[in-house]
Motif scaffolding. Sequence first.
Motif, PDB file in Angstrom:
ATOM      1  N   ALA A   1       0.830  -1.210   0.000  1.00  0.00           N
ATOM      2  CA  ALA A   1       0.000   0.000   0.000  1.00  0.00           C
ATOM      3  C   ALA A   1       0.863   1.258   0.000  1.00  0.00           C
ATOM      4  O   ALA A   1       0.548   2.242  -0.677  1.00  0.00           O
ATOM      5  CB  ALA A   1      -0.922  -0.013   1.212  1.00  0.00           C
ATOM      6  N   VAL A   2       1.970   1.236   0.753  1.00  0.00           N
ATOM      7  CA  VAL A   2       2.884   2.387   0.771  1.00  0.00           C
ATOM      8  C   VAL A   2       3.510   2.603  -0.611  1.00  0.00           C
ATOM      9  O   VAL A   2       3.657   3.743  -1.074  1.00  0.00           O
ATOM     10  CB  VAL A   2       3.965   2.188   1.845  1.00  0.00           C
ATOM     11  CG1 VAL A   2       5.019   3.292   1.758  1.00  0.00           C
ATOM     12  CG2 VAL A   2       3.350   2.176   3.232  1.00  0.00           C
ATOM     13  N   ILE A   3       3.864   1.495  -1.286  1.00  0.00           N
ATOM     14  CA  ILE A   3       4.431   1.610  -2.638  1.00  0.00           C
ATOM     15  C   ILE A   3       3.435   2.279  -3.578  1.00  0.00           C
ATOM     16  O   ILE A   3       3.807   3.100  -4.426  1.00  0.00           O
ATOM     17  CB  ILE A   3       4.834   0.218  -3.156  1.00  0.00           C
ATOM     18  CG1 ILE A   3       6.016  -0.327  -2.344  1.00  0.00           C
ATOM     19  CG2 ILE A   3       5.178   0.270  -4.642  1.00  0.00           C
ATOM     20  CD1 ILE A   3       6.390  -1.754  -2.688  1.00  0.00           C
ATOM     21  N   VAL A   4       2.143   1.965  -3.421  1.00  0.00           N
ATOM     22  CA  VAL A   4       1.126   2.519  -4.311  1.00  0.00           C
ATOM     23  C   VAL A   4       0.940   4.016  -4.081  1.00  0.00           C
ATOM     24  O   VAL A   4       0.819   4.792  -5.035  1.00  0.00           O
ATOM     25  CB  VAL A   4      -0.210   1.776  -4.112  1.00  0.00           C
ATOM     26  CG1 VAL A   4      -1.330   2.452  -4.896  1.00  0.00           C
ATOM     27  CG2 VAL A   4      -0.072   0.326  -4.549  1.00  0.00           C
ATOM     28  N   ILE A   5       0.913   4.449  -2.815  1.00  0.00           N
ATOM     29  CA  ILE A   5       0.589   5.858  -2.528  1.00  0.00           C
ATOM     30  C   ILE A   5       1.820   6.744  -2.442  1.00  0.00           C
ATOM     31  O   ILE A   5       1.690   7.970  -2.448  1.00  0.00           O
ATOM     32  CB  ILE A   5      -0.211   5.975  -1.214  1.00  0.00           C
ATOM     33  CG1 ILE A   5       0.641   5.521  -0.024  1.00  0.00           C
ATOM     34  CG2 ILE A   5      -1.492   5.196  -1.302  1.00  0.00           C
ATOM     35  CD1 ILE A   5      -0.053   5.718   1.313  1.00  0.00           C
ATOM     36  N   PHE A   6       3.035   6.145  -2.363  1.00  0.00           N
ATOM     37  CA  PHE A   6       4.236   6.968  -2.211  1.00  0.00           C
ATOM     38  C   PHE A   6       4.430   7.970  -3.360  1.00  0.00           C
ATOM     39  O   PHE A   6       4.776   9.136  -3.108  1.00  0.00           O
ATOM     40  CB  PHE A   6       5.468   6.065  -2.085  1.00  0.00           C
ATOM     41  CG  PHE A   6       6.751   6.831  -1.965  1.00  0.00           C
ATOM     42  CD1 PHE A   6       7.073   7.501  -0.785  1.00  0.00           C
ATOM     43  CD2 PHE A   6       7.632   6.917  -3.035  1.00  0.00           C
ATOM     44  CE1 PHE A   6       8.255   8.223  -0.676  1.00  0.00           C
ATOM     45  CE2 PHE A   6       8.809   7.638  -2.934  1.00  0.00           C
ATOM     46  CZ  PHE A   6       9.119   8.296  -1.753  1.00  0.00           C
TER      47      PHE A   6
END
Length: 277
Positions: free
Chosen positions: A249-254
């Motif tokens: 999820a962090v990879i998607v929103i970063f």
Amino acid sequence: MSRSFNISSGPLFLRIVLWLLAFVTIIPFLLLLLTSIKSKADVLQGAFALPAYPHFENYVDAWNAGHFNIYFWNSIIVVIPVVAASVILGLLTGFAFAYLSFPLRRTLFAILTLGMMVPAEAFIIPLYYEMRYLGLINTYAALIVPQIAMSIPFSTIFLASAMQQLPEEVLEAAVLDGAGRFYILRKIVIPLMVPAMSTLALFLFIWTWNEFLIPFILVNDDAYRTLPLGMLFFQGRYTVNTPVLTAGAVIVIFPLILTYLVFQRRFIAGLTAGATK
């Protein structure tokens, strides 16, 4: 004394409220980051418990197992042409609606406004059959063309409204000097519209990056999936591994957070442009 106390305490109280709101807003994201660097055993200790050491390997596992390298580049390939084409077309149509007179101008503007209000769910099925008839299912064109079409109404209205805030004296002086429409657009309007165009580009980047329905319906080949769609299938495989799931999820929103932090000054300048006119 009481008057001076009220004057000095007002901004302080407002700042405290703003800091509290900012803190409440950022807590979920901080918890997401904290969970993404925990082990599965650390997660069981509680949401606020710190890990013994950061498990950055969760990001490597998520990146490799979730095929995020493919989804990330697919999102880049889709976002860049959508944002560029939408801003350019919105600039041209916005200029026309802001300054030019042509037949059915009000009617066309009303139709454009209606187009912005129609949700994607209302036309996704006809759009699917249209794309299948054209042979564009499972192609980048199926992801790019519909999102450009969906972005044009908002881009036109946003930029036309911003152009109407420009100083009329400058445009009138250019017309009196014999400047043509293309020269006025290129040499006068575009330089003055940079803050508004930057704000629009940031809006379009966020919306296109987060678009889920169109890729979900028009693409079923893993080679063309974007990050939000890839996250759906990744979630199905890693529901029990919370740290790796949150790392995904962090990879998607970063990229969204990084883009906003880089362009936040232009974003605020674009939103407040013309507010003091």
